[in-house]
Write a protein that holds these residues in place. Structure first.
Motif, PDB file in Angstrom:
ATOM      1  N   VAL A  27     107.002  -9.994 -31.171  1.00  0.00           N
ATOM      2  CA  VAL A  27     105.776 -10.054 -30.383  1.00  0.00           C
ATOM      3  C   VAL A  27     104.966  -8.809 -30.689  1.00  0.00           C
ATOM      4  O   VAL A  27     105.513  -7.772 -31.079  1.00  0.00           O
ATOM      5  N   SER A  28     103.664  -8.914 -30.507  1.00  0.00           N
ATOM      6  CA  SER A  28     102.795  -7.767 -30.740  1.00  0.00           C
ATOM      7  C   SER A  28     101.611  -7.845 -29.802  1.00  0.00           C
ATOM      8  O   SER A  28     101.224  -8.927 -29.353  1.00  0.00           O
ATOM      9  N   VAL A  29     101.063  -6.686 -29.491  1.00  0.00           N
ATOM     10  CA  VAL A  29      99.855  -6.609 -28.679  1.00  0.00           C
ATOM     11  C   VAL A  29      98.920  -5.577 -29.298  1.00  0.00           C
ATOM     12  O   VAL A  29      99.360  -4.661 -29.994  1.00  0.00           O
ATOM     13  N   ALA A  30      97.638  -5.755 -29.026  1.00  0.00           N
ATOM     14  CA  ALA A  30      96.627  -4.791 -29.459  1.00  0.00           C
ATOM     15  C   ALA A  30      95.579  -4.726 -28.366  1.00  0.00           C
ATOM     16  O   ALA A  30      95.253  -5.740 -27.736  1.00  0.00           O
TER      17      ALA A  30
ATOM     18  N   GLY B 126     109.757  -2.575 -23.532  1.00  0.00           N
ATOM     19  CA  GLY B 126     109.459  -3.103 -22.200  1.00  0.00           C
ATOM     20  C   GLY B 126     107.967  -3.123 -21.917  1.00  0.00           C
ATOM     21  O   GLY B 126     107.448  -4.083 -21.338  1.00  0.00           O
ATOM     22  N   VAL B 127     107.252  -2.079 -22.321  1.00  0.00           N
ATOM     23  CA  VAL B 127     105.798  -2.022 -22.134  1.00  0.00           C
ATOM     24  C   VAL B 127     105.134  -3.148 -22.916  1.00  0.00           C
ATOM     25  O   VAL B 127     104.309  -3.895 -22.382  1.00  0.00           O
ATOM     26  N   VAL B 128     105.487  -3.276 -24.183  1.00  0.00           N
ATOM     27  CA  VAL B 128     104.866  -4.299 -25.029  1.00  0.00           C
ATOM     28  C   VAL B 128     105.206  -5.696 -24.513  1.00  0.00           C
ATOM     29  O   VAL B 128     104.325  -6.561 -24.409  1.00  0.00           O
TER      30      VAL B 128
ATOM     31  N   LEU C  38     103.751 -10.774 -22.090  1.00  0.00           N
ATOM     32  CA  LEU C  38     103.989 -11.844 -21.112  1.00  0.00           C
ATOM     33  C   LEU C  38     102.777 -12.035 -20.199  1.00  0.00           C
ATOM     34  O   LEU C  38     102.446 -13.166 -19.827  1.00  0.00           O
ATOM     35  N   SER C  39     102.115 -10.936 -19.847  1.00  0.00           N
ATOM     36  CA  SER C  39     100.905 -11.039 -19.027  1.00  0.00           C
ATOM     37  C   SER C  39      99.812 -11.801 -19.767  1.00  0.00           C
ATOM     38  O   SER C  39      99.091 -12.602 -19.167  1.00  0.00           O
ATOM     39  N   ALA C  40      99.676 -11.573 -21.055  1.00  0.00           N
ATOM     40  CA  ALA C  40      98.654 -12.252 -21.854  1.00  0.00           C
ATOM     41  C   ALA C  40      98.995 -13.719 -22.081  1.00  0.00           C
ATOM     42  O   ALA C  40      98.122 -14.592 -21.988  1.00  0.00           O
TER      43      ALA C  40
ATOM     44  N   LEU D  40     109.215 -20.861 -23.133  1.00  0.00           N
ATOM     45  CA  LEU D  40     108.692 -19.874 -22.205  1.00  0.00           C
ATOM     46  C   LEU D  40     108.227 -20.548 -20.918  1.00  0.00           C
ATOM     47  O   LEU D  40     108.438 -20.027 -19.828  1.00  0.00           O
ATOM     48  N   ALA D  41     107.642 -21.723 -21.018  1.00  0.00           N
ATOM     49  CA  ALA D  41     107.204 -22.453 -19.829  1.00  0.00           C
ATOM     50  C   ALA D  41     108.402 -22.844 -18.973  1.00  0.00           C
ATOM     51  O   ALA D  41     108.373 -22.753 -17.752  1.00  0.00           O
ATOM     52  N   VAL D  42     109.498 -23.262 -19.605  1.00  0.00           N
ATOM     53  CA  VAL D  42     110.709 -23.627 -18.873  1.00  0.00           C
ATOM     54  C   VAL D  42     111.298 -22.401 -18.196  1.00  0.00           C
ATOM     55  O   VAL D  42     111.715 -22.450 -17.039  1.00  0.00           O
ATOM     56  N   ALA D  43     111.311 -21.274 -18.874  1.00  0.00           N
ATOM     57  CA  ALA D  43     111.860 -20.054 -18.287  1.00  0.00           C
ATOM     58  C   ALA D  43     111.039 -19.625 -17.076  1.00  0.00           C
ATOM     59  O   ALA D  43     111.588 -19.142 -16.094  1.00  0.00           O
TER      60      ALA D  43
END
Length: 199
Positions: free
Chosen positions: A134-137, A164-166, A171-173, A184-187
């Motif tokens: 996973v990645s975020v920017a 944990g931060v990333v 997950l928020s996005a 992910l929807a099931v989880a």
């Protein structure tokens, strides 16, 4: 009787240089590998976007990669390369959009600033294979900051702060993605359930 065939030195060197991508008669160094794009990794931001999130799967039957782009006007655009058994893992490009409101991208950028994304290393990785990435920017006051994590669920579960931060930002996005992975929807729907870390 010997089965070793000896070649003159010049012929052997010519073969080796061709293998390394060199002209047989030149002494230049080998060419570097061609650059390649890993589609599900967000290494920067799309034009006009203020936040991005990317996903590349681990070892699984659904090898779909995607990236999300959030814009200040509240638009979310998801670019996908759908790669499943149904399409013989061809990697068909697809794009979907939705509107979530301007408070969502503003909130993601603010969360990235508060969580300290700017102070993290650019890459973290687990010590096992076949995990997702996973990645975020985010567009922060000091410029665009992008961070990639290989095996984020594993690393965050072991207490790695940067992962944990990333993962938290990712997950928020993903909550606002037009198309979310089924696992992910099931989880999310099962109390106490955790995502499958192999994805």
């Amino acid at each position: 009787m010997s089965f070793i065939v000896r070649q003159p030195e010049g012929e052997l060197m010519g073969w080796r240089r061709r293998l390394l991508g060199q002209r047989p008669d030149a002494g230049e160094p080998p060419r570097p590998p061609a650059p390649h794009e890993r589609f599900g990794v967000v290494a920067g931001l799309a034009d006009g976007a203020v936040f991005g999130a990317g996903f590349s799967p681990g070892f699984t039957s659904d090898l779909t990669c995607w990236r999300l782009w959030f814009y200040l006007d509240g638009r979310v655009r998801q670019e996908l390369r759908v790669s499943t058994p149904d399409n013989n893992y061809v990697g068909e490009p697809s794009s979907e959009s939705r509107t979530v409101g301007p408070e969502v991208p503003a909130g993601l950028v603010a969360a990235a600033g508060v969580a300290g994304l700017a102070g993290l290393d650019g890459w973290y990785g687990a010590d096992c294979t076949d995990l997702c990435t996973v990645s975020v920017a985010a567009l922060l006051p000091g410029g665009v900051r992008a961070v990639e994590v290989y095996g984020p669920f594993d690393m965050a579960g072991r207490g790695h702060a940067g992962a944990g931060v990333v993962l938290g930002l990712w997950l928020s996005a993903v909550r606002f993605a037009p198309r979310r992975p089924e696992w992910l929807a099931v989880a999310d729907a099962e109390p106490g359930a955790a995502p499958d870390t192999a994805r």
